[in-house]
Design an enzyme around this catalytic site. Sequence first.
Site, PDB file in Angstrom:
ATOM      1  N   THR A   1      54.341  60.634  57.167  1.00 20.92           N
ATOM      2  CA  THR A   1      55.520  59.898  56.783  1.00 20.92           C
ATOM      3  C   THR A   1      56.333  60.514  55.753  1.00 20.92           C
ATOM      4  O   THR A   1      57.649  60.462  55.975  1.00 20.92           O
ATOM      5  CB  THR A   1      54.875  58.811  56.184  1.00 20.92           C
TER       6      THR A   1
ATOM      7  N   ASN B   1      63.148  58.556  57.111  1.00 25.93           N
ATOM      8  CA  ASN B   1      62.509  59.789  57.839  1.00 25.93           C
ATOM      9  C   ASN B   1      62.508  59.572  59.294  1.00 25.93           C
ATOM     10  O   ASN B   1      61.861  59.915  60.245  1.00 25.93           O
ATOM     11  CB  ASN B   1      60.928  59.390  57.503  1.00 25.93           C
TER      12      ASN B   1
ATOM     13  N   PHE C   1      57.412  49.491  48.330  1.00 23.77           N
ATOM     14  CA  PHE C   1      58.873  49.956  48.924  1.00 23.77           C
ATOM     15  C   PHE C   1      59.286  48.918  49.863  1.00 23.77           C
ATOM     16  O   PHE C   1      60.290  49.342  50.621  1.00 23.77           O
ATOM     17  CB  PHE C   1      58.448  51.311  49.365  1.00 23.77           C
TER      18      PHE C   1
ATOM     19  N   LYS D   1      65.625  55.592  63.656  1.00 24.58           N
ATOM     20  CA  LYS D   1      65.874  54.848  62.619  1.00 24.58           C
ATOM     21  C   LYS D   1      67.693  55.016  62.241  1.00 24.58           C
ATOM     22  O   LYS D   1      68.093  55.942  62.740  1.00 24.58           O
ATOM     23  CB  LYS D   1      65.046  55.091  61.290  1.00 24.58           C
TER      24      LYS D   1
ATOM     25  N   GLU E   1      54.464  46.116  69.087  1.00 26.71           N
ATOM     26  CA  GLU E   1      55.704  46.564  68.538  1.00 26.71           C
ATOM     27  C   GLU E   1      56.640  46.588  69.789  1.00 26.71           C
ATOM     28  O   GLU E   1      57.966  46.371  69.646  1.00 26.71           O
ATOM     29  CB  GLU E   1      55.634  47.896  67.968  1.00 26.71           C
TER      30      GLU E   1
HETATM   31  P1  ADP Z   1      54.775  55.548  59.310  1.00 28.54           P
HETATM   32  O1  ADP Z   1      56.252  55.188  59.682  1.00 28.54           O
HETATM   33  O2  ADP Z   1      54.708  57.118  58.998  1.00 28.54           O
HETATM   34  O3  ADP Z   1      53.649  54.776  59.798  1.00 28.54           O
HETATM   35  P2  ADP Z   1      54.152  53.623  56.932  1.00 28.54           P
HETATM   36  O4  ADP Z   1      53.859  52.680  58.246  1.00 28.54           O
HETATM   37  O5  ADP Z   1      53.202  53.792  56.068  1.00 28.54           O
HETATM   38  O6  ADP Z   1      54.442  55.056  57.507  1.00 28.54           O
HETATM   39  O7  ADP Z   1      55.567  53.028  56.270  1.00 28.54           O
HETATM   40  C1  ADP Z   1      56.512  52.478  57.140  1.00 28.54           C
HETATM   41  C2  ADP Z   1      58.072  53.105  56.756  1.00 28.54           C
HETATM   42  O8  ADP Z   1      58.192  52.623  55.359  1.00 28.54           O
HETATM   43  C3  ADP Z   1      58.011  54.652  56.774  1.00 28.54           C
HETATM   44  O9  ADP Z   1      58.154  55.289  57.814  1.00 28.54           O
HETATM   45  C4  ADP Z   1      59.067  54.742  55.581  1.00 28.54           C
HETATM   46  O10 ADP Z   1      60.351  54.780  56.190  1.00 28.54           O
HETATM   47  C5  ADP Z   1      58.772  53.590  54.478  1.00 28.54           C
HETATM   48  N1  ADP Z   1      57.726  54.025  53.625  1.00 28.54           N
HETATM   49  C6  ADP Z   1      56.590  54.327  53.519  1.00 28.54           C
HETATM   50  N2  ADP Z   1      56.158  54.848  52.599  1.00 28.54           N
HETATM   51  C7  ADP Z   1      56.875  54.831  51.403  1.00 28.54           C
HETATM   52  C8  ADP Z   1      57.386  55.061  50.237  1.00 28.54           C
HETATM   53  N3  ADP Z   1      56.059  55.572  49.384  1.00 28.54           N
HETATM   54  N4  ADP Z   1      58.528  54.922  49.677  1.00 28.54           N
HETATM   55  C9  ADP Z   1      59.578  54.483  50.380  1.00 28.54           C
HETATM   56  N5  ADP Z   1      59.584  54.470  51.779  1.00 28.54           N
HETATM   57  C10 ADP Z   1      58.092  54.415  52.237  1.00 28.54           C
END
Ligand code: ADP
Length: 144
Positions: A92, A113, A58, A10, A127
């Site tokens: 996450t 992240n 978010f 990212k 994807e």
């Molecule tokens: P992952 O990337 O672990 O699969 P998700 O698909 O739930 O997580 O979320 C996609 C992305 O959105 C996350 O990797 C992160 O960058 C962002 N994100 C997820 N949850 C939050 C949150 N509570 N607050 C801010 N950003 C978030």
Amino acid sequence: MSNRTLAILKPDCVKKNLIGKVITQIQDAGFTVLGMKMVKLTEDSAKGFYEVHEARPFFKDLIVYMTSGPCVPIALEKENAVEDFRKLIGATDPAKAAEGTIRKLYAASIQENIVHGSDSDENASKEISHFFSSKELLEINGWK
Ligand code: ADP
Ligand code: MG
């Protein structure tokens, strides 16, 4: 497609000069790179990619973050790729990620992240297609 997954290094990963370290960790874990490119996501492309999160609070910030600079999508291959890659990157929220995982090591926050990983074989396939055509992957790898 059960042996493939999509990673994205990212924009925070690129800005922090961590591309090499993260790819090394990915390769050391046994993943093979099938395709890789550096791109700057447009708003439309980021919104399409994260469509499932459209209703989440978010979402807007996520799109701003993901379009804030270049990122590096990588199509990866390994047995049990989706699950093994999610293990390698960790939860996450980096505060909840296991020791030694990429997010635990490098991520600043639940939003920033460092890396994306597909969460199912079906989504991995979708994807990968978001960034790489199947023709392109065949050609790159000399399979045609
Ligand atoms: P992952 O990337 O672990 O699969 P998700 O698909 O739930 O997580 O979320 C996609 C992305 O959105 C996350 O990797 C992160 O960058 C962002 N994100 C997820 N949850 C939050 C949150 N509570 N607050 C801010 N950003 C978030
Ligand atoms: Mg996800």
